[in-house]
Write a protein that holds these residues in place. Structure first.
Motif, PDB file in Angstrom:
ATOM      1  N   ASP A 132       0.825  -1.209   0.000  1.00 63.43           N
ATOM      2  CA  ASP A 132       0.000   0.000   0.000  1.00 63.43           C
ATOM      3  C   ASP A 132       0.860   1.261   0.000  1.00 63.43           C
ATOM      4  O   ASP A 132       0.343   2.371   0.179  1.00 63.43           O
ATOM      5  CB  ASP A 132      -0.948   0.012   1.196  1.00 63.43           C
ATOM      6  CG  ASP A 132      -0.218  -0.009   2.536  1.00 63.43           C
ATOM      7  OD1 ASP A 132       1.034   0.048   2.545  1.00 63.43           O
ATOM      8  OD2 ASP A 132      -0.898  -0.059   3.590  1.00 63.43           O
ATOM      9  N   LEU A 133       2.189   1.099  -0.158  1.00 64.26           N
ATOM     10  CA  LEU A 133       3.185   2.177  -0.179  1.00 64.26           C
ATOM     11  C   LEU A 133       3.371   2.845   1.175  1.00 64.26           C
ATOM     12  O   LEU A 133       4.185   3.765   1.301  1.00 64.26           O
ATOM     13  CB  LEU A 133       2.838   3.256  -1.230  1.00 64.26           C
ATOM     14  CG  LEU A 133       2.671   2.779  -2.668  1.00 64.26           C
ATOM     15  CD1 LEU A 133       2.434   3.970  -3.596  1.00 64.26           C
ATOM     16  CD2 LEU A 133       3.898   1.998  -3.126  1.00 64.26           C
ATOM     17  N   GLU A 134       2.649   2.373   2.214  1.00 67.15           N
ATOM     18  CA  GLU A 134       2.680   3.046   3.514  1.00 67.15           C
ATOM     19  C   GLU A 134       3.216   2.166   4.631  1.00 67.15           C
ATOM     20  O   GLU A 134       4.117   2.567   5.365  1.00 67.15           O
ATOM     21  CB  GLU A 134       1.264   3.532   3.894  1.00 67.15           C
ATOM     22  CG  GLU A 134       0.632   4.486   2.893  1.00 67.15           C
ATOM     23  CD  GLU A 134       1.306   5.846   2.859  1.00 67.15           C
ATOM     24  OE1 GLU A 134       1.992   6.190   3.843  1.00 67.15           O
ATOM     25  OE2 GLU A 134       1.161   6.563   1.856  1.00 67.15           O
ATOM     26  N   LEU A 135       2.643   0.969   4.802  1.00 65.61           N
ATOM     27  CA  LEU A 135       2.932   0.140   5.971  1.00 65.61           C
ATOM     28  C   LEU A 135       3.399  -1.251   5.560  1.00 65.61           C
ATOM     29  O   LEU A 135       2.677  -1.977   4.868  1.00 65.61           O
ATOM     30  CB  LEU A 135       1.685   0.023   6.865  1.00 65.61           C
ATOM     31  CG  LEU A 135       1.129   1.328   7.444  1.00 65.61           C
ATOM     32  CD1 LEU A 135      -0.194   1.065   8.141  1.00 65.61           C
ATOM     33  CD2 LEU A 135       2.122   1.953   8.408  1.00 65.61           C
ATOM     34  N   LEU A 136       4.571  -1.638   6.016  1.00 62.51           N
ATOM     35  CA  LEU A 136       5.075  -2.980   5.728  1.00 62.51           C
ATOM     36  C   LEU A 136       4.198  -4.051   6.355  1.00 62.51           C
ATOM     37  O   LEU A 136       4.100  -5.173   5.835  1.00 62.51           O
ATOM     38  CB  LEU A 136       6.504  -3.117   6.251  1.00 62.51           C
ATOM     39  CG  LEU A 136       7.566  -2.287   5.511  1.00 62.51           C
ATOM     40  CD1 LEU A 136       8.869  -2.293   6.301  1.00 62.51           C
ATOM     41  CD2 LEU A 136       7.790  -2.814   4.106  1.00 62.51           C
ATOM     42  N   TYR A 137       3.535  -3.712   7.458  1.00 59.71           N
ATOM     43  CA  TYR A 137       2.693  -4.681   8.150  1.00 59.71           C
ATOM     44  C   TYR A 137       1.563  -5.180   7.254  1.00 59.71           C
ATOM     45  O   TYR A 137       1.090  -6.312   7.406  1.00 59.71           O
ATOM     46  CB  TYR A 137       2.106  -4.039   9.409  1.00 59.71           C
ATOM     47  CG  TYR A 137       1.304  -4.980  10.273  1.00 59.71           C
ATOM     48  CD1 TYR A 137       1.941  -5.977  11.016  1.00 59.71           C
ATOM     49  CD2 TYR A 137      -0.088  -4.886  10.340  1.00 59.71           C
ATOM     50  CE1 TYR A 137       1.216  -6.851  11.801  1.00 59.71           C
ATOM     51  CE2 TYR A 137      -0.823  -5.761  11.132  1.00 59.71           C
ATOM     52  CZ  TYR A 137      -0.169  -6.739  11.860  1.00 59.71           C
ATOM     53  OH  TYR A 137      -0.891  -7.608  12.644  1.00 59.71           O
ATOM     54  N   ASN A 138       1.128  -4.364   6.298  1.00 60.95           N
ATOM     55  CA  ASN A 138       0.037  -4.731   5.395  1.00 60.95           C
ATOM     56  C   ASN A 138       0.508  -5.543   4.201  1.00 60.95           C
ATOM     57  O   ASN A 138      -0.283  -5.832   3.301  1.00 60.95           O
ATOM     58  CB  ASN A 138      -0.689  -3.473   4.917  1.00 60.95           C
ATOM     59  CG  ASN A 138      -1.409  -2.765   6.044  1.00 60.95           C
ATOM     60  OD1 ASN A 138      -1.783  -3.384   7.036  1.00 60.95           O
ATOM     61  ND2 ASN A 138      -1.597  -1.465   5.913  1.00 60.95           N
ATOM     62  N   GLY A 139       1.780  -5.923   4.198  1.00 63.69           N
ATOM     63  CA  GLY A 139       2.325  -6.690   3.081  1.00 63.69           C
ATOM     64  C   GLY A 139       3.324  -5.865   2.292  1.00 63.69           C
ATOM     65  O   GLY A 139       3.279  -4.631   2.313  1.00 63.69           O
ATOM     66  N   MET A 140       4.220  -6.555   1.601  1.00 67.27           N
ATOM     67  CA  MET A 140       5.222  -5.812   0.839  1.00 67.27           C
ATOM     68  C   MET A 140       5.581  -6.555  -0.438  1.00 67.27           C
ATOM     69  O   MET A 140       5.276  -7.739  -0.602  1.00 67.27           O
ATOM     70  CB  MET A 140       6.481  -5.587   1.687  1.00 67.27           C
ATOM     71  CG  MET A 140       7.256  -6.840   2.034  1.00 67.27           C
ATOM     72  SD  MET A 140       8.645  -6.461   3.141  1.00 67.27           S
ATOM     73  CE  MET A 140       9.511  -8.036   3.099  1.00 67.27           C
TER      74      MET A 140
END
Length: 240
Positions: A132-140
């Motif tokens: 999502d370009l913002e949070l690594l926790y949401n996947g990368m």
């Protein structure tokens, strides 16, 4: 600024082109906290020469991200930075206090008004970008395509050339021990003791609403939104 935007657009265009024209995808998506954690640990362990990042240490403050994950990300960043010969971090100006305070990472850092996206780029061979370009926790997305990696390196180089040295700014020094407001001392003691809000409010003779407000005041004084880190910051300031 136009050159900065142009480099970011170049990086994104290269990712799209590699995905549509190449024989393999531009990157491999990694989802799930456990797999993301393992991938970050792998990046840290593989770092040898250079670490380039777009980073915002306070981006996760408004999200319910587990503290162990945040601690692991910080540990991975420090490990990678310690292993690399060259470290260049680009961070938004609002994060200045954090990079000068408790989240120091070896290497150089420069400031911009805002980062285009979060990124970890190791040895110019692999990059990690949040889905999502913002949070690594949401996947990368783990990117190894050479064209995309070169474009990301160029985007970072352009931003770095235009960014500002943080030493040009003055960061307020931590408050001395006697600067803890007297009404917040019992609240800090209750937090350190691990009391629940209900128990602490009852012991202090406060309503639950008043106690919650005092906790918010204490967090603001400590410069954190995490109770997990509040004790460590209070100790660093000499308030315990």
């Amino acid at each position: 600024m136009a050159e900065n935007v142009g480099s970011v657009m170049l990086a994104r265009s290269a990712m799209n082109r590699a995905a549509t024209e190449g024989q393999r995808p531009a990157g491999r998506p990694v989802r799930g906290a456990r797999r993301v954690s393992a991938a970050l640990a792998g990046l840290a362990a593989s770092t040898r020469h250079e670490l380039l990042t777009f980073d915002d240490p306070v981006a996760s403050a408004g999200y319910a991200i587990p503290e162990p994950f945040l601690e692991l990300v910080g540990a991975c960043m420090r490990t990678a930075a310690e292993r690399a010969d060259e470290v260049r971090r680009i961070v938004p100006r609002h994060a200045l206090a954090r990079i000068e305070g408790g989240l120091r990472v070896p290497g150089q850092a420069r400031l911009v008004e805002s980062i285009p996206f979060k990124m970890i780029l190791v040895d110019r061979t692999v990059a990690a970008i949040p889905l999502d370009l913002e949070l690594l926790y949401n996947g990368m997305l783990l990117v190894r395509d050479p064209v995309v990696v070169r474009a990301l390196v160029r985007a970072h180089q352009v931003c770095w050339a235009m960014a500002e040295d943080p030493t040009a700014y003055t960061v307020p020094s931590p408050s001395p021990p006697d600067d803890l407001p007297p009404q917040l001392r019992p609240v800090l003691d209750a937090l350190v003791a691990g009391l629940t809000d209900e128990t602490a409010a009852a012991r202090l003779g406060m309503s639950a609403r008043t106690y919650s407000r005092r906790v918010g005041e204490l967090m603001a004084a400590l410069g954190t939104t995490s109770r997990f880190r509040a004790g460590a910051e209070a100790a660093r300031r000499g308030w315990l």
